[in-house]
Design a protein around this motif. Structure first.
Motif, PDB file in Angstrom:
ATOM      1  N   ASP A 112       0.793  -1.222   0.000  1.00 14.37           N
ATOM      2  CA  ASP A 112       0.000   0.000   0.000  1.00 14.37           C
ATOM      3  C   ASP A 112       0.830   1.279   0.000  1.00 14.37           C
ATOM      4  OD1 ASP A 112      -1.523  -2.124   2.123  1.00 14.37           O
ATOM      5  OD2 ASP A 112      -2.746  -1.284   0.504  1.00 14.37           O
ATOM      6  N   TYR A 113       2.054   1.186   0.483  1.00 14.82           N
ATOM      7  CA  TYR A 113       2.897   2.374   0.618  1.00 14.82           C
ATOM      8  C   TYR A 113       4.274   2.074   0.053  1.00 14.82           C
ATOM      9  CZ  TYR A 113      -0.754   3.046   4.115  1.00 14.82           C
ATOM     10  OH  TYR A 113      -1.958   3.132   4.755  1.00 14.82           O
ATOM     11  N   TRP A 114       4.870   3.093  -0.580  1.00 17.43           N
ATOM     12  CA  TRP A 114       6.152   2.935  -1.245  1.00 17.43           C
ATOM     13  C   TRP A 114       7.076   4.096  -0.937  1.00 17.43           C
ATOM     14  CZ3 TRP A 114       7.306  -1.349  -4.172  1.00 17.43           C
ATOM     15  CH2 TRP A 114       6.232  -2.203  -4.473  1.00 17.43           C
ATOM     16  N   GLY A 115       8.359   3.781  -0.836  1.00 13.03           N
ATOM     17  CA  GLY A 115       9.360   4.823  -0.759  1.00 13.03           C
ATOM     18  C   GLY A 115       9.753   5.294  -2.147  1.00 13.03           C
ATOM     19  N   GLN A 116      10.659   6.257  -2.208  1.00  7.04           N
ATOM     20  CA  GLN A 116      11.086   6.846  -3.476  1.00  7.04           C
ATOM     21  C   GLN A 116      12.167   6.024  -4.169  1.00  7.04           C
ATOM     22  OE1 GLN A 116       9.711   9.646  -5.019  1.00  7.04           O
ATOM     23  NE2 GLN A 116       8.185   9.195  -3.443  1.00  7.04           N
ATOM     24  N   GLY A 117      12.812   5.143  -3.430  1.00  3.47           N
ATOM     25  CA  GLY A 117      13.833   4.280  -4.012  1.00  3.47           C
ATOM     26  C   GLY A 117      15.238   4.801  -3.786  1.00  3.47           C
ATOM     27  N   THR A 118      16.185   3.876  -3.794  1.00  2.00           N
ATOM     28  CA  THR A 118      17.593   4.214  -3.676  1.00  2.00           C
ATOM     29  C   THR A 118      18.380   3.370  -4.675  1.00  2.00           C
ATOM     30  OG1 THR A 118      19.451   4.440  -2.120  1.00  2.00           O
ATOM     31  CG2 THR A 118      18.030   2.539  -1.803  1.00  2.00           C
ATOM     32  N   GLN A 119      19.316   4.002  -5.350  1.00  2.00           N
ATOM     33  CA  GLN A 119      20.061   3.332  -6.409  1.00  2.00           C
ATOM     34  C   GLN A 119      21.185   2.485  -5.821  1.00  2.00           C
ATOM     35  OE1 GLN A 119      19.686   3.449  -9.975  1.00  2.00           O
ATOM     36  NE2 GLN A 119      21.199   1.795  -9.858  1.00  2.00           N
ATOM     37  N   VAL A 120      21.264   1.255  -6.284  1.00  2.00           N
ATOM     38  CA  VAL A 120      22.392   0.373  -5.967  1.00  2.00           C
ATOM     39  C   VAL A 120      23.060  -0.009  -7.270  1.00  2.00           C
ATOM     40  CG1 VAL A 120      23.068  -1.896  -5.088  1.00  2.00           C
ATOM     41  CG2 VAL A 120      21.378  -0.517  -3.843  1.00  2.00           C
ATOM     42  N   THR A 121      24.339   0.254  -7.368  1.00  2.00           N
ATOM     43  CA  THR A 121      25.096  -0.076  -8.569  1.00  2.00           C
ATOM     44  C   THR A 121      26.276  -0.957  -8.184  1.00  2.00           C
ATOM     45  OG1 THR A 121      24.487   2.028  -9.600  1.00  2.00           O
ATOM     46  CG2 THR A 121      26.336   0.827 -10.559  1.00  2.00           C
ATOM     47  N   VAL A 122      26.361  -2.113  -8.824  1.00  2.00           N
ATOM     48  CA  VAL A 122      27.440  -3.057  -8.536  1.00  2.00           C
ATOM     49  C   VAL A 122      28.322  -3.148  -9.771  1.00  2.00           C
ATOM     50  CG1 VAL A 122      28.036  -5.376  -7.776  1.00  2.00           C
ATOM     51  CG2 VAL A 122      25.876  -4.329  -7.032  1.00  2.00           C
ATOM     52  N   SER A 123      29.565  -2.771  -9.618  1.00  2.00           N
ATOM     53  CA  SER A 123      30.496  -2.798 -10.750  1.00  2.00           C
ATOM     54  C   SER A 123      31.237  -4.129 -10.784  1.00  2.00           C
ATOM     55  CB  SER A 123      31.484  -1.643 -10.640  1.00  2.00           C
ATOM     56  OG  SER A 123      32.282  -1.794  -9.479  1.00  2.00           O
ATOM     57  N   SER A 124      31.580  -4.546 -11.999  1.00  2.00           N
ATOM     58  CA  SER A 124      32.271  -5.838 -12.162  1.00  2.00           C
ATOM     59  C   SER A 124      33.777  -5.676 -12.107  1.00  2.00           C
ATOM     60  CB  SER A 124      31.862  -6.474 -13.487  1.00  2.00           C
ATOM     61  OG  SER A 124      32.144  -5.592 -14.547  1.00  2.00           O
TER      62      SER A 124
END
Length: 124
Positions: A112-124
């Motif tokens: 029912d409720y959501w946050g705005q999100g946070t970016q996770v980036t995994v480099s190889s």
């Protein structure tokens, strides 16, 4: 109403770890099922992990089992996602979500409720 705010995302090398946090406000999150979702570029928003109100039951997507751990601190109105052994395919925007359902919620439509999100980036 419930407001959710994620933090802890960032750039990490493959094999590394990150811990995401989700702070709730407006209503105590101890009365809510909590979940983490992610959306990779060009893909749908999929469930990563979910945890029951008491924290006694948790479910994980197959792709993260054994590497990610969801937990909650109801006294702090906060839910966490500990991510270990990160892989490039874990790169996504991670969203915290809350559900009014009893038990456990494994489907996006149940939240029912959501946050705005946070970016996770995994480099190889």
């Amino acid at each position: 109403q419930v407001q959710l705010a994620e933090s802890g995302g960032g750039l990490v090398q493959a094999g590394g770890s990150l811990r995401l946090s989700c702070a709730g406000s407006g209503r105590t999150t101890s009365s809510l099922v909590m979940g983490w979702f992610r959306r990779a570029p060009g893909k749908e928003r999929d469930l990563v992990a979910t945890i029951s109100r008491s924290g006694g039951d948790a479910r994980y997507a197959d792709a993260v089992k054994g590497r990610f751990t969801i937990s909650r601190d109801n006294a702090r109105n906060t839910v966490y996602l500990q991510m270990n052994s990160l892989k490039p395919e874990d790169t996504a925007v991670y969203y915290c979500a809350a559900s009014n359902l009893l038990g456990i919620a494994t489907i996006r439509a149940e939240y029912d409720y959501w946050g705005q999100g946070t970016q996770v980036t995994v480099s190889s």
